[in-house]
Write a protein that holds these residues in place. Sequence first.
Motif, mmCIF file in Angstrom:
data_model
loop_
_atom_site.group_PDB
_atom_site.id
_atom_site.type_symbol
_atom_site.label_atom_id
_atom_site.label_comp_id
_atom_site.label_asym_id
_atom_site.label_seq_id
_atom_site.Cartn_x
_atom_site.Cartn_y
_atom_site.Cartn_z
ATOM 1 N N GLY A 51 37.396 61.968 5.363
ATOM 2 C CA GLY A 51 38.790 61.876 4.933
ATOM 3 C C GLY A 51 38.944 60.951 3.738
ATOM 4 N N GLN A 52 38.290 59.802 3.782
ATOM 5 C CA GLN A 52 38.353 58.863 2.659
ATOM 6 C C GLN A 52 37.776 59.465 1.388
ATOM 7 O OE1 GLN A 52 36.318 55.393 4.331
ATOM 8 N NE2 GLN A 52 38.282 54.301 4.298
ATOM 9 N N LEU A 53 36.744 60.280 1.534
ATOM 10 C CA LEU A 53 36.126 60.926 0.374
ATOM 11 C C LEU A 53 36.919 62.142 -0.106
ATOM 12 C CD1 LEU A 53 32.380 60.715 1.488
ATOM 13 C CD2 LEU A 53 33.479 59.424 -0.379
ATOM 14 N N GLY A 54 37.898 62.558 0.678
ATOM 15 C CA GLY A 54 38.762 63.660 0.264
ATOM 16 C C GLY A 54 38.311 65.038 0.701
ATOM 17 N N TYR A 55 37.287 65.131 1.535
ATOM 18 C CA TYR A 55 36.803 66.434 1.981
ATOM 19 C C TYR A 55 37.683 67.042 3.065
ATOM 20 C CZ TYR A 55 32.538 65.649 -0.652
ATOM 21 O OH TYR A 55 31.655 65.435 -1.669
ATOM 22 N N ILE A 56 38.321 66.195 3.843
ATOM 23 C CA ILE A 56 39.210 66.698 4.886
ATOM 24 C C ILE A 56 40.560 65.996 4.787
ATOM 25 C CG2 ILE A 56 37.358 67.312 6.497
ATOM 26 C CD1 ILE A 56 38.064 64.791 8.066
ATOM 27 N N GLU A 57 41.576 66.678 5.306
ATOM 28 C CA GLU A 57 42.918 66.108 5.401
ATOM 29 C C GLU A 57 43.168 65.755 6.853
ATOM 30 O OE1 GLU A 57 45.393 69.332 4.100
ATOM 31 O OE2 GLU A 57 45.120 68.830 1.985
ATOM 32 N N SER A 58 43.761 64.614 7.078
ATOM 33 C CA SER A 58 44.121 64.183 8.429
ATOM 34 C C SER A 58 45.633 64.181 8.556
ATOM 35 C CB SER A 58 43.612 62.766 8.693
ATOM 36 O OG SER A 58 42.212 62.740 8.620
ATOM 37 N N VAL A 59 46.112 64.710 9.664
ATOM 38 C CA VAL A 59 47.535 64.695 9.973
ATOM 39 C C VAL A 59 47.693 63.898 11.260
ATOM 40 C CG1 VAL A 59 49.558 66.094 10.536
ATOM 41 C CG2 VAL A 59 47.871 66.938 8.876
ATOM 42 N N ARG A 60 48.484 62.857 11.197
ATOM 43 C CA ARG A 60 48.685 61.994 12.367
ATOM 44 C C ARG A 60 49.799 62.532 13.244
ATOM 45 N NH1 ARG A 60 48.134 55.790 11.299
ATOM 46 N NH2 ARG A 60 45.882 55.856 11.218
ATOM 47 N N GLY A 61 49.842 62.015 14.456
ATOM 48 C CA GLY A 61 50.921 62.359 15.359
ATOM 49 C C GLY A 61 50.481 63.228 16.512
ATOM 50 N N LYS A 62 51.439 63.570 17.353
ATOM 51 C CA LYS A 62 51.169 64.339 18.566
ATOM 52 C C LYS A 62 50.482 65.675 18.266
ATOM 53 C CE LYS A 62 53.417 66.363 22.571
ATOM 54 N NZ LYS A 62 54.655 66.709 23.213
ATOM 55 N N ASN A 63 50.929 66.353 17.260
ATOM 56 C CA ASN A 63 50.338 67.645 16.892
ATOM 57 C C ASN A 63 49.387 67.509 15.711
ATOM 58 O OD1 ASN A 63 51.762 69.107 18.889
ATOM 59 N ND2 ASN A 63 53.601 68.955 17.615
ATOM 60 N N GLY A 64 48.848 66.333 15.528
ATOM 61 C CA GLY A 64 47.973 66.056 14.391
ATOM 62 C C GLY A 64 46.580 66.623 14.565
ATOM 63 N N GLY A 65 45.782 66.394 13.558
ATOM 64 C CA GLY A 65 44.406 66.869 13.568
ATOM 65 C C GLY A 65 43.834 66.824 12.168
ATOM 66 N N ILE A 66 42.800 67.602 11.961
ATOM 67 C CA ILE A 66 42.120 67.621 10.667
ATOM 68 C C ILE A 66 41.871 69.051 10.213
ATOM 69 C CG2 ILE A 66 41.023 65.368 10.930
ATOM 70 C CD1 ILE A 66 38.498 66.836 11.889
ATOM 71 N N ARG A 67 41.711 69.188 8.898
ATOM 72 C CA ARG A 67 41.346 70.471 8.289
ATOM 73 C C ARG A 67 40.665 70.186 6.964
ATOM 74 N NH1 ARG A 67 47.290 71.622 8.125
ATOM 75 N NH2 ARG A 67 48.019 70.219 6.514
ATOM 76 N N LEU A 68 40.010 71.191 6.427
ATOM 77 C CA LEU A 68 39.370 71.030 5.123
ATOM 78 C C LEU A 68 40.424 70.783 4.051
ATOM 79 C CD1 LEU A 68 36.651 73.848 4.979
ATOM 80 C CD2 LEU A 68 36.293 71.403 5.298
ATOM 81 N N ALA A 69 40.103 69.922 3.124
ATOM 82 C CA ALA A 69 41.010 69.656 2.008
ATOM 83 C C ALA A 69 40.724 70.586 0.832
ATOM 84 C CB ALA A 69 40.881 68.199 1.561
#
Length: 172
Positions: A51-69
């Motif tokens: 995430g810090q390198l920008g390869y993935i996006e993080s979404v916080r919260g109850k319905n959060g998660g990750i996906r490719l950026a």
Amino acid sequence: MRLTNYSDYALRSLIYLAVKPEPETLANISDIASSYNISKSHLTKIIHQLGQLGYIESVRGKNGGIRLAYAPKDINLGVLIKQIEPDFDLVECFATPVSSDDRKPRSTGLPITLINEDVNKTVGCVITPVCQLKGVFFEALTAFITVLEKYTLADIIKNEDELSQFLFSQKM
């Protein structure tokens, strides 16, 4: 040359995110860890860095998660490995170049440089100042990275349907 488990898990995580059935939907670390039977706590550190390198996006919260950026075709394997491997010190006479002003690795295009040892300086290996083997290792490592730079995430997920069967079939 052997990559660390850290790099292996980073690549596996990106593969997972690239081939999940609904790419727009968010994934979570627990699902990735479960799919590969790897440690969730170790994977959390890796996902954080991706995430810090920008390869993935993080979404916080109850319905959060990750996906490719980025699209898989835009994620170069050689560039990724150079960013996440802690070092490429195959032998003690290799060193990652460090900038004296900020103590961070310099970007040289290559993952390593050779230390030019002072002949009078005590080193672990007595032949370091005149050794020709380090040049051979340097050439081999450079070739290794050059090959990785020829490939993207898209190249290694061409068998997306087969990968999906292995990663997601037990969950469906």
